[in-house]
Design an enzyme around this catalytic site. Structure first.
Site, PDB file in Angstrom:
ATOM      1  N   TYR A 124      -1.035   6.064  -8.498  1.00  0.00           N
ATOM      2  CA  TYR A 124      -1.253   5.968  -9.859  1.00  0.00           C
ATOM      3  C   TYR A 124      -0.723   7.071 -10.835  1.00  0.00           C
ATOM      4  O   TYR A 124      -1.186   6.802 -12.235  1.00  0.00           O
ATOM      5  CB  TYR A 124      -2.597   5.286 -10.229  1.00  0.00           C
ATOM      6  N   ASP A 224      -5.937  -1.277   6.433  1.00  0.00           N
ATOM      7  CA  ASP A 224      -5.539  -2.425   6.922  1.00  0.00           C
ATOM      8  C   ASP A 224      -6.851  -3.338   7.630  1.00  0.00           C
ATOM      9  O   ASP A 224      -7.072  -4.420   7.503  1.00  0.00           O
ATOM     10  CB  ASP A 224      -4.278  -2.608   7.783  1.00  0.00           C
TER      11      ASP A 224
END
Ligand code: NAD
Length: 359
Positions: A124, A224
């Site tokens: 970001y 994940d």
């Protein structure tokens, strides 16, 4: 003395949820002196910038802001005002509690997870180099010289960086939050097996910081696996701490577990100031329809009341929202198990919460 708070209505559905929340706050018996801040497309047109200095100054002065969502143009145009506010004011911790309220139709009950997302680093950063630019060319050269497999000529670059300083303060924030709120466990989420110099650094700092908090359990999980476990058994999680991008994705996932974005509040916090805003965006397709759920914004205001030290008012507000949910009569479309059922409007939800508060 009224609390001086910067109020950013935002755009899209922002003004509707902010106005509903302001009406609800008005019956709590606490006075606010709102200082309105215009940002985004409207500010771009009016002042030639999507984030006027005047708004930043107002937040710096008041130390507290309540903010509706702001649209970010996709692909082109100005960069996210939401990200810029967090970066410019160094609001490094994004706090997003996700909890199921009785009456919400979701396969998961009794979920109570707090997502702590790092707000200033990672992908970001906004540091990007366009395909074909001279910077991209130099980067490709550096990559090849460094012994890596050449990167395709027609590639663009987005830079991911994670620092020891940034990691330390966000992990400390998560542990301090856990301690202050009698939470039992902090889970650090990463992909350190693949990104050894960024996520690996985040993880090693998290492990170090965890040693200072022997009273709180610590574990780490790759992102994940964390997503799979969240969906399989969300009760495995308590406080989660994540780098920026995973934090963004996982907080929407957690919002989904507890009924959706309509009930997912949030706060962006620095060392001495904070902006309270829901997890959701400006949902432009619902703009002006009086249709969307204002509860995430109201619950963000509850977080603001806690920050201001108004614990009793915060609890009253949360209880009023929870009672409206439990009753099930005045709920917007997103909380209706059957989409064909008639739903309440945004303003009717605000009226229902106000009614509960007046009892
Ligand atoms: P979004 O959160 O605005 O909406 C996605 C969908 O979620 C909506 O279409 C709607 O179905 C549902 N939804 C969202 N809020 C809801 C609510 N309060 N009640 C009921 N349903 C709700 O996400 P998006 O469409 O990806 O983003 C739209 C814009 O918002 C983009 O420009 C994005 O950059 C911006 N955005 C801003 C912020 C912020 O201001 N902090 C956060 C996220 C996205």
């Amino acid at each position: 003395m009224p609390y001086k708070v910067t109020l950013i209505p935002g755009d899209g559905i922002g003004p509707e949820v902010v106005e509903s929340t302001r009406r609800v706050l008005a019956v709590l018996g606490i006075e606010f002196d709102w200082e309105i801040g215009i940002v985004g497309e409207a500010a771009q047109q009016q002042f030639g910038t999507p984030l006027p200095d005047k708004v930043l100054e107002s937040i710096k002065k008041n130390k507290v802001a309540l903010k509706g969502p702001v649209t970010t143009p996709i692909g082109t145009g100005f960069r996210s005002v939401n990200v810029a506010l967090r970066q410019r004011l160094d609001l490094y911790a994004c706090l997003r509690p996700c909890k199921t309220y009785p009456g919400i139709h979701t396969p998961f009950q009794n979920v109570d997870i707090v997502v702590v997302r790092e707000n200033t680093e990672d992908l970001y950063s906004g540091i990007e180099f366009a395909r074909g630019s001279s910077e991209s060319e130099k980067l490709r050269e550096l990559i090849t010289k460094s012994g890596y497999k050449p990167v395709r000529e027609d590639s663009g670059f987005s830079i991911k960086f994670i620092s020891e300083t940034g990691s330390r303060r966000i992990v400390k924030f998560a542990f301090e939050y856990a301690r202050a709120n009698r939470r039992k466990k902090v889970t650090a989420v990463h992909k350190a097996n693949i990104m050894k110099f960024t996520d690996g650094l985040f993880l090693s700092v998290a492990r170090e910081v965890a040693k200072e908090y022997a009273d709180i359990e610590f574990e780490d999980v790759v992102v994940d696996a964390a997503c799979m476990r969240l969906v399989k058994n969300p009760k495995l999680f308590d406080v989660m701490v994540l780098p920026n991008l995973y934090g963004d994705i996982v907080s929407d996932l957690c919002a989904g577990l507890v009924g959706g974005l309509g009930v997912a509040p949030g706060a962006n916090m620095g060392d001495n100031m904070a902006i309270f805003e829901p997890t959701h965006g400006s949902a432009p397709k619902y703009r002006g329809q009086n249709k969307i759920n204002p509860m995430a914004m109201m619950l963000s205001a509850k977080m603001m009341l806690l920050y201001l030290g108004e614990k009793q008012a915060a609890e009253r507000l949360e209880k009023a929202v929870a009672d409206v949910i439990a009753e099930g009569k005045k709920l917007t479309y997103d909380l209706k198990p059957d989409p064909s059922e008639p739903a309440a409007t945004t303003s009717e939800v605000a009226d229902a919460v106000i009614e509960k508060l007046k009892k």
